[in-house]
Design an enzyme around this catalytic site. Sequence first.
Site, mmCIF file in Angstrom:
data_model
loop_
_atom_site.group_PDB
_atom_site.id
_atom_site.type_symbol
_atom_site.label_atom_id
_atom_site.label_comp_id
_atom_site.label_asym_id
_atom_site.label_seq_id
_atom_site.Cartn_x
_atom_site.Cartn_y
_atom_site.Cartn_z
ATOM 1 N N GLY A 45 0.846 -0.988 -0.044
ATOM 2 C CA GLY A 45 0.231 0.143 0.191
ATOM 3 C C GLY A 45 0.897 1.186 -0.026
ATOM 4 O O GLY A 45 1.927 1.084 0.578
ATOM 5 N N GLN A 50 3.412 10.080 0.880
ATOM 6 C CA GLN A 50 4.580 9.496 0.771
ATOM 7 C C GLN A 50 5.273 9.849 -0.745
ATOM 8 O O GLN A 50 6.479 9.408 -0.631
ATOM 9 C CB GLN A 50 4.285 7.962 0.850
ATOM 10 N N CYS A 92 6.507 0.119 6.812
ATOM 11 C CA CYS A 92 5.909 1.174 6.054
ATOM 12 C C CYS A 92 7.151 1.477 5.132
ATOM 13 O O CYS A 92 8.044 1.500 5.409
ATOM 14 C CB CYS A 92 5.563 2.324 6.963
ATOM 15 N N LEU A 93 6.502 1.921 3.700
ATOM 16 C CA LEU A 93 7.768 2.015 2.800
ATOM 17 C C LEU A 93 8.469 3.241 3.268
ATOM 18 O O LEU A 93 9.539 3.652 2.597
ATOM 19 C CB LEU A 93 7.127 2.289 1.621
ATOM 20 N N HIS A 134 -3.822 1.506 7.800
ATOM 21 C CA HIS A 134 -2.410 2.194 7.695
ATOM 22 C C HIS A 134 -2.460 3.292 6.757
ATOM 23 O O HIS A 134 -1.997 4.306 7.154
ATOM 24 C CB HIS A 134 -1.396 0.927 7.447
ATOM 25 N N GLU A 135 -3.024 3.041 5.424
ATOM 26 C CA GLU A 135 -3.042 3.931 4.363
ATOM 27 C C GLU A 135 -3.898 5.090 4.751
ATOM 28 O O GLU A 135 -3.419 6.300 4.461
ATOM 29 C CB GLU A 135 -3.374 3.172 2.886
ATOM 30 N N HIS A 138 -2.250 7.421 6.986
ATOM 31 C CA HIS A 138 -1.218 8.461 6.222
ATOM 32 C C HIS A 138 -1.913 9.752 5.747
ATOM 33 O O HIS A 138 -1.221 11.010 5.732
ATOM 34 C CB HIS A 138 -0.624 7.806 4.900
#
Length: 180
Positions: A45, A50, A92-93, A134-135, A138
């Site tokens: 995701g 980001q 997380c990326l 999670h997304e 953000h």
Amino acid sequence: MEREIIRFGAEVLRQPCRPVTTITDATRRLVEELFASLRAAEGVGLAAPQIGVLEQVIVVDVSRQHPELPPRAWINPRIVSASGSQTGEEGCLSFPDLYSEVKRHAVVEVTGLDLDGQPVQLAVEGFHARVLQHEIDHLHGTLFIDHVSPLRRQLMRGALKKLKAEGEAWDRAHPGSALG
Ligand code: NI
């Protein structure tokens, strides 16, 4: 085209995102870039902030874990109901190589728009529900470490400090980026 994924410490990851009022070519391009960046990073995701865009857009691809679920872009996604709980490892990326246990709701119902502006409402569970929570976080400037217990966070302190320095250096190299 894939974009650089911005790391923890950069101010843009802590800003709230504005809703998309009209889906335009720019929105479609943003979704393409999010998918390209997500694939390149082999993630599940990715949220617009980001890659430095403060709009309420996320992409989710859990097709490796759940082949029956096609990759999906969500515009203005919102959790309208949640129940149960699950605890599992999360990353997380924007935090390369950092993972921690995070408690999430087990089931969530999410509403939003697809890329054609059509309303979508889905009830999801398990890993898919974890990724969506999670997304969507953000989009409100919330990061997974905000859900990590103080004790575990203490254990991550060194790694977080190092990452934060990188993110802050990114901020200095990209003045005004927190305006998205
Ligand atoms: Ni993330």
